[in-house]
Motif scaffolding. Structure first.
Motif, PDB file in Angstrom:
ATOM      1  N   VAL A  16      -2.934  15.119  -0.535  1.00  0.00           N
ATOM      2  CA  VAL A  16      -2.114  15.141   0.679  1.00  0.00           C
ATOM      3  C   VAL A  16      -2.608  14.096   1.674  1.00  0.00           C
ATOM      4  CG1 VAL A  16      -1.499  16.556   2.685  1.00  0.00           C
ATOM      5  CG2 VAL A  16      -1.362  17.521   0.384  1.00  0.00           C
ATOM      6  N   ALA A  17      -3.936  13.941   1.783  1.00  0.00           N
ATOM      7  CA  ALA A  17      -4.484  12.956   2.717  1.00  0.00           C
ATOM      8  C   ALA A  17      -4.103  11.531   2.310  1.00  0.00           C
ATOM      9  CB  ALA A  17      -5.996  13.095   2.783  1.00  0.00           C
ATOM     10  N   VAL A  18      -4.198  11.227   1.025  1.00  0.00           N
ATOM     11  CA  VAL A  18      -3.831   9.887   0.560  1.00  0.00           C
ATOM     12  C   VAL A  18      -2.332   9.667   0.711  1.00  0.00           C
ATOM     13  CG1 VAL A  18      -3.756   8.363  -1.450  1.00  0.00           C
ATOM     14  CG2 VAL A  18      -5.809   9.706  -1.000  1.00  0.00           C
ATOM     15  N   LEU A  19      -1.551  10.686   0.404  1.00  0.00           N
ATOM     16  CA  LEU A  19      -0.094  10.568   0.560  1.00  0.00           C
ATOM     17  C   LEU A  19       0.275  10.365   2.028  1.00  0.00           C
ATOM     18  CD1 LEU A  19       2.625  10.599  -0.909  1.00  0.00           C
ATOM     19  CD2 LEU A  19       2.675  13.071  -0.567  1.00  0.00           C
ATOM     20  N   ALA A  20      -0.400  11.055   2.913  1.00  0.00           N
ATOM     21  CA  ALA A  20      -0.137  10.883   4.346  1.00  0.00           C
ATOM     22  C   ALA A  20      -0.493   9.471   4.793  1.00  0.00           C
ATOM     23  CB  ALA A  20      -0.919  11.908   5.151  1.00  0.00           C
ATOM     24  N   ALA A  21      -1.572   8.915   4.243  1.00  0.00           N
ATOM     25  CA  ALA A  21      -1.957   7.554   4.588  1.00  0.00           C
ATOM     26  C   ALA A  21      -0.927   6.543   4.067  1.00  0.00           C
ATOM     27  CB  ALA A  21      -3.338   7.239   4.022  1.00  0.00           C
ATOM     28  N   LEU A  22      -0.316   6.842   2.946  1.00  0.00           N
ATOM     29  CA  LEU A  22       0.677   5.947   2.357  1.00  0.00           C
ATOM     30  C   LEU A  22       2.073   6.127   2.968  1.00  0.00           C
ATOM     31  CD1 LEU A  22      -0.217   6.157  -1.424  1.00  0.00           C
ATOM     32  CD2 LEU A  22      -0.492   4.185   0.074  1.00  0.00           C
ATOM     33  N   TRP A  23       2.265   7.149   3.772  1.00  0.00           N
ATOM     34  CA  TRP A  23       3.594   7.470   4.276  1.00  0.00           C
ATOM     35  C   TRP A  23       4.185   6.329   5.109  1.00  0.00           C
ATOM     36  CZ3 TRP A  23       6.252  11.084   2.155  1.00  0.00           C
ATOM     37  CH2 TRP A  23       7.457  11.481   2.728  1.00  0.00           C
ATOM     38  N   LEU A  24       3.313   5.583   5.786  1.00  0.00           N
ATOM     39  CA  LEU A  24       3.793   4.499   6.647  1.00  0.00           C
ATOM     40  C   LEU A  24       4.098   3.214   5.879  1.00  0.00           C
ATOM     41  CD1 LEU A  24       1.339   5.072   9.605  1.00  0.00           C
ATOM     42  CD2 LEU A  24       3.701   5.856   9.395  1.00  0.00           C
ATOM     43  N   VAL A  25       3.662   3.148   4.639  1.00  0.00           N
ATOM     44  CA  VAL A  25       3.881   1.953   3.821  1.00  0.00           C
ATOM     45  C   VAL A  25       5.297   1.991   3.249  1.00  0.00           C
ATOM     46  CG1 VAL A  25       3.079   0.693   1.784  1.00  0.00           C
ATOM     47  CG2 VAL A  25       1.432   1.891   3.243  1.00  0.00           C
ATOM     48  N   GLU A  26       5.949   0.858   3.261  1.00  0.00           N
ATOM     49  CA  GLU A  26       7.314   0.763   2.734  1.00  0.00           C
ATOM     50  C   GLU A  26       7.293   0.672   1.214  1.00  0.00           C
ATOM     51  OE1 GLU A  26      10.363   0.807   4.151  1.00  0.00           O
ATOM     52  OE2 GLU A  26       9.398   1.355   6.041  1.00  0.00           O
ATOM     53  N   LEU A  27       7.367   1.815   0.561  1.00  0.00           N
ATOM     54  CA  LEU A  27       7.431   1.901  -0.903  1.00  0.00           C
ATOM     55  C   LEU A  27       8.400   3.018  -1.278  1.00  0.00           C
ATOM     56  CD1 LEU A  27       3.684   1.723  -2.005  1.00  0.00           C
ATOM     57  CD2 LEU A  27       5.411  -0.009  -2.392  1.00  0.00           C
ATOM     58  N   ASN A  28       8.845   2.961  -2.501  1.00  0.00           N
ATOM     59  CA  ASN A  28       9.646   4.036  -3.061  1.00  0.00           C
ATOM     60  C   ASN A  28       8.796   5.310  -3.059  1.00  0.00           C
ATOM     61  OD1 ASN A  28      11.109   5.778  -4.656  1.00  0.00           O
ATOM     62  ND2 ASN A  28      11.563   4.246  -6.222  1.00  0.00           N
ATOM     63  N   ILE A  29       9.394   6.463  -2.824  1.00  0.00           N
ATOM     64  CA  ILE A  29       8.650   7.720  -2.753  1.00  0.00           C
ATOM     65  C   ILE A  29       7.945   8.018  -4.079  1.00  0.00           C
ATOM     66  CG2 ILE A  29      10.621   9.156  -3.357  1.00  0.00           C
ATOM     67  CD1 ILE A  29       7.821  10.101  -0.926  1.00  0.00           C
ATOM     68  N   PHE A  30       8.581   7.669  -5.191  1.00  0.00           N
ATOM     69  CA  PHE A  30       7.962   7.888  -6.503  1.00  0.00           C
ATOM     70  C   PHE A  30       6.686   7.050  -6.637  1.00  0.00           C
ATOM     71  CE2 PHE A  30       7.540   6.884 -11.059  1.00  0.00           C
ATOM     72  CZ  PHE A  30       7.346   8.169 -11.532  1.00  0.00           C
ATOM     73  N   ILE A  31       6.728   5.814  -6.183  1.00  0.00           N
ATOM     74  CA  ILE A  31       5.551   4.945  -6.228  1.00  0.00           C
ATOM     75  C   ILE A  31       4.456   5.509  -5.324  1.00  0.00           C
ATOM     76  CG2 ILE A  31       4.684   2.622  -5.757  1.00  0.00           C
ATOM     77  CD1 ILE A  31       6.534   2.773  -8.167  1.00  0.00           C
ATOM     78  N   LYS A  32       4.835   5.989  -4.145  1.00  0.00           N
ATOM     79  CA  LYS A  32       3.859   6.600  -3.234  1.00  0.00           C
ATOM     80  C   LYS A  32       3.167   7.791  -3.889  1.00  0.00           C
ATOM     81  CE  LYS A  32       6.119   5.471   1.118  1.00  0.00           C
ATOM     82  NZ  LYS A  32       6.771   5.995   2.311  1.00  0.00           N
ATOM     83  N   LEU A  33       3.951   8.631  -4.544  1.00  0.00           N
ATOM     84  CA  LEU A  33       3.379   9.807  -5.207  1.00  0.00           C
ATOM     85  C   LEU A  33       2.423   9.406  -6.333  1.00  0.00           C
ATOM     86  CD1 LEU A  33       6.516  12.114  -5.384  1.00  0.00           C
ATOM     87  CD2 LEU A  33       4.472  12.467  -3.979  1.00  0.00           C
ATOM     88  N   MET A  34       2.810   8.413  -7.117  1.00  0.00           N
ATOM     89  CA  MET A  34       1.957   7.969  -8.220  1.00  0.00           C
ATOM     90  C   MET A  34       0.659   7.335  -7.713  1.00  0.00           C
ATOM     91  SD  MET A  34       3.506   9.079 -10.773  1.00  0.00           S
ATOM     92  CE  MET A  34       2.528   8.347 -12.052  1.00  0.00           C
ATOM     93  N   VAL A  35       0.755   6.514  -6.672  1.00  0.00           N
ATOM     94  CA  VAL A  35      -0.436   5.881  -6.096  1.00  0.00           C
ATOM     95  C   VAL A  35      -1.339   6.945  -5.476  1.00  0.00           C
ATOM     96  CG1 VAL A  35      -1.239   4.314  -4.279  1.00  0.00           C
ATOM     97  CG2 VAL A  35       0.648   3.647  -5.774  1.00  0.00           C
ATOM     98  N   ALA A  36      -0.745   7.908  -4.777  1.00  0.00           N
ATOM     99  CA  ALA A  36      -1.530   8.988  -4.176  1.00  0.00           C
ATOM    100  C   ALA A  36      -2.233   9.812  -5.247  1.00  0.00           C
ATOM    101  CB  ALA A  36      -0.634   9.880  -3.322  1.00  0.00           C
ATOM    102  N   LEU A  37      -1.558  10.054  -6.344  1.00  0.00           N
ATOM    103  CA  LEU A  37      -2.159  10.799  -7.448  1.00  0.00           C
ATOM    104  C   LEU A  37      -3.347  10.044  -8.041  1.00  0.00           C
ATOM    105  CD1 LEU A  37      -1.901  13.306  -9.276  1.00  0.00           C
ATOM    106  CD2 LEU A  37      -0.483  11.926 -10.774  1.00  0.00           C
TER     107      LEU A  37
END
Length: 91
Positions: A16-37
């Motif tokens: 959740v912390a990594v996903l929250a940090a990525l929330w401001l980055v302009e990426l597809n939500i699927f890419i955000k989830l994979m990077v956060a994982l």
């Protein structure tokens, strides 16, 4: 609290912390989830080592206890642990 619960909550918290940090980055939500994982898995490898080791020890202890109980039940079913002094023991 058991070690498995602590470790699981730690992993979820890191995700959740990594996903929250990525929330401001302009990426597809699927890419955000994979990077956060991926990043949370890498971080948990280093940051949650103590909890992971504690959980592994807890699981090993439980497995050894179950193994002993299984052997005791097998010997009881085979009739190997009957007391020869017992009144209902076969002669």
């Amino acid at each position: 609290m058991s070690a498995a619960v602590k470790y699981t909550l730690g992993r979820l918290g890191l995700f959740v912390a990594v996903l929250a940090a990525l929330w401001l980055v302009e990426l597809n939500i699927f890419i955000k989830l994979m990077v956060a994982l991926a990043f949370s898995a890498a971080l948990s490898f280093f940051l949650l080592k103590g909890w992971r080791d504690e959980m592994a020890e807890e699981m090993a202890t439980a497995a050894e206890r179950r193994r002993g109980e299984k052997e005791r039940l097998r010997s009881a079913l085979a009739g190997e642990d009957q007391d020869p002094q017992a009144p209902d023991a076969p002669k």
